[in-house]
Design an enzyme around this catalytic site. Structure first.
Site, PDB file in Angstrom:
ATOM      1  N   LYS A 165       0.527   2.429  -5.204  1.00  0.00           N
ATOM      2  CA  LYS A 165       1.565   3.496  -4.837  1.00  0.00           C
ATOM      3  C   LYS A 165       2.746   3.631  -5.623  1.00  0.00           C
ATOM      4  O   LYS A 165       2.836   1.982  -6.149  1.00  0.00           O
ATOM      5  CB  LYS A 165       1.602   3.462  -3.368  1.00  0.00           C
ATOM      6  CG  LYS A 165       0.498   3.687  -2.662  1.00  0.00           C
ATOM      7  CD  LYS A 165      -0.323   4.698  -2.599  1.00  0.00           C
ATOM      8  CE  LYS A 165      -1.399   4.884  -1.789  1.00  0.00           C
ATOM      9  NZ  LYS A 165      -2.465   3.849  -1.779  1.00  0.00           N
TER      10      LYS A 165
HETATM   11  C1  LIG Z   1      -4.352   8.971   2.004  1.00  0.00           C
HETATM   12  C2  LIG Z   1      -4.602   7.598   2.455  1.00  0.00           C
HETATM   13  N1  LIG Z   1      -4.349   7.265   3.608  1.00  0.00           N
HETATM   14  C3  LIG Z   1      -4.199   5.698   3.794  1.00  0.00           C
HETATM   15  C4  LIG Z   1      -4.296   4.968   2.681  1.00  0.00           C
HETATM   16  C5  LIG Z   1      -4.403   3.530   3.258  1.00  0.00           C
HETATM   17  O1  LIG Z   1      -3.321   2.744   2.835  1.00  0.00           O
HETATM   18  P1  LIG Z   1      -3.208   1.412   2.781  1.00  0.00           P
HETATM   19  O2  LIG Z   1      -3.984   0.594   1.565  1.00  0.00           O
HETATM   20  O3  LIG Z   1      -1.777   0.801   2.753  1.00  0.00           O
HETATM   21  O4  LIG Z   1      -3.959   0.783   4.097  1.00  0.00           O
HETATM   22  C6  LIG Z   1      -4.474   5.343   1.472  1.00  0.00           C
HETATM   23  C7  LIG Z   1      -4.736   4.273   0.305  1.00  0.00           C
HETATM   24  O5  LIG Z   1      -4.824   4.573  -0.760  1.00  0.00           O
HETATM   25  C8  LIG Z   1      -4.629   6.632   1.292  1.00  0.00           C
HETATM   26  O6  LIG Z   1      -4.635   7.188   0.101  1.00  0.00           O
END
Ligand SMILES: Cc1ncc(COP(=O)(O)O)c(C=O)c1O
Length: 218
Positions: A165
């Protein structure tokens, strides 16, 4: 980092966690920010805060990362998938109203690649049918809808600070609470179901186990 380590307090809810909360709250007009260990964790917290029960329906876009669905499935929700708009992978909001039933609890728009969903239309539907809006803003830090920061519009939102990110901490995330009614409980769920945050602020003279939760703080 030196200061953080030598302050002797490197567990969660320390000075730098609180500095991050204040930074994001001020910069993006979030009512309350709580850092988490991932966006997935933040989404799980929203499912608990929404009090999702087995059989409740949650509307999410069919094109998203697995965590958007997983957080609600763990609470027993039935996931209702909305197709993408013809312009981008975000949910086609014109299809949502027909999917709302008496069991619908929440709409979870995903701002894919930081592109804003049509939040006016989504918030109008939520108001009309008394639903919660939970923004999956995993990819949307510093993105805006009509000049308003994403994550500050829905009742709750979740951000990711995963390595992939724009702002990252390796693994990491943030829950944002914009609905006053959910604020007190969010802190408790964040701290293993205890009112420890109140204790640290000197508001109670001991803390105990008062609700469900987990160890969501980084
Ligand atoms: C749309 C979306 N939601 C949730 C997540 C989950 O994020 P995390 O890896 O911080 O748990 C991601 C991760 O890429 C995502 O793209």
């Amino acid at each position: 980092m030196y200061q953080a380590v030598y302050s002797g307090k490197i567990s969660g809810n320390g000075i730098y966690t609180r500095k991050c909360h204040e930074f994001f709250e001020k910069k993006y007009n979030f009512r309350r920010a709580l850092l988490t260990t991932s966006c997935t964790d933040a989404l799980e917290m929203t499912a608990m805060l929404a009090n999702i029960q087995p059989g409740d329906e949650v509307i999410i876009p069919s094109y998203t990362f697995v965590s958007t669905a997983l957080a609600f499935v763990r609470q027993g929700a039935k996931i209702i998938f909305v197709d993408s708009s013809s312009k981008n992978p975000n949910m086609d909001v014109s299809l949502v109203e027909a999917m709302i039933t008496p069991r619908t609890k929440a709409i979870v728009p995903v701002h894919y690649a930081g592109i804003a969903c049509d939040m006016d239309a989504i918030m109008n539907l939520a108001q009309k049918y008394n639903l919660l809006v939970i923004e999956d803003a995993a990819q949307a830090i510093d993105s805006f809808y009509k000049g308003i920061p994403l994550g500050s519009i829905g009742h709750m939102s979740a951000f990711s600070f995963h390595e992939t990110k724009n702002i990252n901490s390796g693994e990491g995330g943030m829950l944002v609470i914009n609905d006053e009614k959910l604020m007190k409980r969010s802190e408790i769920i964040w701290e293993k179901g205890t009112n420890r945050s109140e204790f640290f602020r000197g508001e109670v003279n001991k803390y105990g186990w008062v609700d469900t939760g987990s160890s969501f703080l980084p």
